[in-house]
Design an enzyme around this catalytic site. Structure first.
Site, PDB file in Angstrom:
ATOM      1  CE  LYS A 134      -0.128  -1.492  -5.131  1.00 44.31           C
ATOM      2  NZ  LYS A 134      -0.823  -2.279  -3.965  1.00 44.31           N
ATOM      3  CB  SER A 212      -2.143   0.332  -1.745  1.00 44.41           C
ATOM      4  OG  SER A 212      -2.288  -1.153  -2.187  1.00 44.41           O
ATOM      5  CB  SER A 236      -4.351  -3.702  -1.137  1.00 43.89           C
ATOM      6  OG  SER A 236      -4.096  -2.608  -0.023  1.00 43.89           O
TER       7      SER A 236
END
Length: 531
Positions: A134, A212, A236
Site C-alpha cells: 500500500k 482505502s 480498510s
C-alpha cells in the site's frame, strides 16, 4: 503447540495500556527519520506448516499459487522467483489498465530482486514472493504518495519497519498500490476521480472495492500479486477482503509497527496483510509482527505466537477439528432476515458448528452499545488525523484534495470532544472484554469499526456469493493478541469450504481497450466515507 496467546493476556493490563496510548496521542506525532528505522527477520517463519504442496489446478499457473504453495515450489526448485515475478508482471501488463490497482509497478527492480533470490538458498516461505505494498508504507528510493497532493513528490530514504521486515524475510516488492487519498476513502486520485475497481466487477466502477486498501485487495484478488499489505483505521483491511473474496487480518494495536507509515490516527491505525487464505495471512503477519524500538506501541507486548502453526488445519480421524476448543459468540440479529447476506451467514454458522471443537454461543451487545459506538467514539480519530498535518492545513487546503472536509473537522474539534471520545473508547473496551468475551473466545462482527477503535484483532474472510456473483464475507473479532486463535478458526472453516479458492474471471486484455471515465466522489462523499 501450547494454548492460544489470548489465554495468557491480562485483560486489565490491556485496558491500562490502551488508556496510556490515548494519553500519548495528545503528544505530537513525530515524523519518521532514518536514524530510527528498524526491521529484521522475524522468528517462526521457516516452519514445516508454511510450505503447502500445490493444488493440481494451480500447477499450470504460477499466479494461482498461494504464498504457501509458491514457497513449496521454490523450495523444491520447481519454480524460480524470477518465473513467479514474470508471471505476475505479465498479468499486470495485460490487466492493470482495467484494474488500476497500482500507483507504481517496479518491474525492473522486482526482476533484479528475483534474480538475486534465485541465486540464494530459500530461507523461508516469503523467499522470492512478490508482494503489493500500500502506498502509505515508506519504500526506500520509491515514491510514497498516499495518493495525496501533499506527498506527490515524496521519496523516502528508508523502508517502513513492516516493509523492511518483509524484505528481510525474502519478499520482493512488486509495486505500490492505489489507495484512498491519505487513507480516507476508496481508491481515487487526490481530486476524487475513481481509480481502482473491484476485481469481481471490473466493468462496473460503481461496485465499491472496499476501502482505502483497495489497490492491494484488487491486486491480490486479480492475481497481480501473491499477497499484500494494507492499513485499517475504519475497516480498510477487513472490508476490501470481504468485498473481494480475500482473507484480511487486522492485528491487535501494536502487534505490527506503524513506523514509516504515513499516519491517519495514532490510536487506530493498524498495518496488516490482505491474503488468499488464513495460511498466507499467517505467513505475512509472522514476518511483519514484532517489537520495534522506533514504535513504542510495539514494546512490552506478549511474544508473537506460532501463527503459521495456528493457521495449519488439524485433522483427527479424517475430520477437521479446531486446534483449540473455542466458543464462537453470535451477536443478536447477526443472521436474521431474508437477504442473501443473512442466508450466507446462517450457512456459515451451520458449517462452523459442524467442526469439532466449535461451540456457538449467543452473546449480548454490551450495555449502551449504540451510544458508545456513536459520534463520541468516532470523533477521537479526527483530531488525531489533523494534528500532524496542521502546518499544511494552515498553508494550503488544496493539498488535501477531495478529503479536505474531514481534516478540517479534526482541526476545529475541541479538546473536550477528544477527551470524551477517549473515555467512550475505554468504557467500550472494558464492556466488550467483560460482557462479550466473558462468554466467548471469538465473536462475529457486523462492522469492523468498533474493534478498530479499541485495538482488538479482527479477521475478514469469504463465506459465500450473491446470485449475481459478488463475494460475501464476514468478520471475526478476538481478544487482545488473539490472532492465533482467529487464524485457527478460519483455517478450520476454510479446510471444509472452498469459497476462498474462487477467483474472478479475467477482464478483456486492458491494453486493447479505450479508457473511460469511472466517475468521481465529492468532498461530502469523501467525508462520509472516512467516518
Amino acid at each position: 503447540m501450547s494454548g492460544p496467546a489470548d489465554r495468557a493476556v491480562d485483560r486489565r493490563a490491556f485496558l491500562a495500556r490502551t488508556a496510556a496510548m490515548g494519553a500519548a496521542g495528545l503528544a505530537a506525532t513525530a515524523w519518521p527519520s532514518p536514524a530510527h528505522a528498524s526491521g529484521g527477520e522475524r522468528p517462526g517463519l521457516d516452519v514445516s506448516g508454511a510450505y503447502v504442496k500445490p493444488r493440481p489446478e494451480a500447477m499450470s499457473d504460477p499466479t494461482e499459487l498461494t504464498v504457501a504453495e509458491a514457497a513449496w515450489m521454490i523450495r523444491e526448485r520447481r519454480l524460480s522467483p524470477l518465473e513467479l515475478v514474470d508471471a505476475y508482471l505479465a498479468r499486470i501488463d495485460a490487466y492493470e489498465a482495467t484494474y488500476l490497482a497500482f500507483n507504481t509497478v517496479l518491474a525492473d527492480a522486482a526482476r533484479e530482486a528475483a534474480r538475486s533470490a534465485g541465486r540464494r538458498r530459500a530461507h523461508g516461505p516469503l523467499h522470492g514472493i512478490p508482494l503489493a505494498i500500500k502506498d502509505n508504507y515508506y519504500t526506500r528510493g520509491v515514491p510514497t504518495t498516499a495518493n495525496s497532493f501533499l506527498f506527490r513528490d515524496f521519496v523516502p530514504g528508508f523502508d517502513a519497519t513492516a516493509v523492511a521486515s518483509l524484505k528481510a524475510a525474502g519478499a520482493i516488492v512488486l509495486g505500490k498500490t492505489q489507495m484512498g487519498p491519505l487513507a480516507t476513502t476508496r481508491a481515487t486520485t487526490p481530486s476524487g476521480e475513481i481509480t481502482t475497481v473491484n476485481a469481481w466487477t471490473p466493468d462496473d466502477p460503481g461496485v465499491n472495492p472496499g476501502g482505502s486498501s483497495t489497490g492491494t485487495a484488487t491486486a491480490v484478488a486479480g492475481r497481480l500479486a501473491s499477497s499484500g499489505t494494507g492499513t485499517q483505521t475504519g475497516g480498510s483491511i477487513t472490508a476490501p477482503s470481504n468485498a473481494q473474496n480475500l482473507t484480511g487480518l487486522k492485528p491487535t494495536m501494536g502487534r505490527v509497527s506503524l513506523y514509516g507509515i504515513i499516519p491517519l490516527s495514532y490510536t487506530r491505525d493498524h498495518p496488516g496483510p490482505l491474503a488468499r487464505d488464513a495460511k498466507d495471512a499467517a505467513i505475512m503477519l509472522a514476518a511483519m509482527a514484532g517489537e520495534d524500538p522506533a514504535d513504542p506501541r510495539t514494546q512490552g507486548l506478549p511474544k508473537v505466537p506460532a501463527l503459521i502453526d495456528a493457521a495449519t488445519p488439524v485433522r483427527s480421524g479424517g475430520r477437521v477439528r479446531l486446534r483449540w476448543n473455542s466458543r464462537v459468540g453470535v451477536l443478536p440479529g447477526y443472521a436474521d432476515g431474508s437477504s442473501e447476506t443473512a442466508a450466507a451467514r446462517r450457512a456459515f454458522l451451520s458449517e462452523l458448528a459442524a467442526i469439532r471443537g466449535v461451540t456457538l454461543v449467543e452473546v449480548p451487545y454490551p450495555d449502551d452499545w449504540d451510544m458508545l459506538i456513536g459520534n463520541d467514539l468516532n470523533n477521537v480519530r479526527l483530531p488525531e488525523r489533523s494534528e500532524p498535518f496542521m502546518p499544511y492545513l494552515r498553508s494550503d487546503l488544496r493539498g488535501f484534495g477531495v478529503s479536505v472536509i474531514g481534516w478540517l473537522q479534526g482541526a476545529l474539534m475541541g479538546a473536550n470532544e477528544y477527551v470524551t471520545g477517549q473515555r467512550a473508547k475505554l468504557l467500550l473496551l472494558e464492556r466488550v472484554l467483560d460482557q462479550v468475551f466473558e462468554r466467548c473466545d471469538v465473536v462475529v462482527q457486523t462492522s469492523p469499526t468498533p474493534f478498530d477503535a479499541i485495538g482488538l484483532p479482527e479477521i475478514g474472510f469469504p463465506i459465500g456469493f450473491t446470485a449475481s456473483g459478488l463475494p460475501i464475507g464476514t468478520i471475526l473479532g478476538g481478544l487482545p493478541y488473539g490472532e492465533d486463535r482467529l487464524l485457527s478458526v478460519v483455517a478450520a472453516y476454510q479446510a471444509v469450504t472452498d469459497w476462498h479458492w474462487r477467483r474472478p474471471a479475467d477482464p478483456p486484455a486492458a491494453r486493447l481497450r479505450t479508457p473511460v471515465s469511472r466517475g468521481r466522489i465529492t468532498a461530502e462523499e469523501a467525508a462520509e466515507q472516512s467516518q
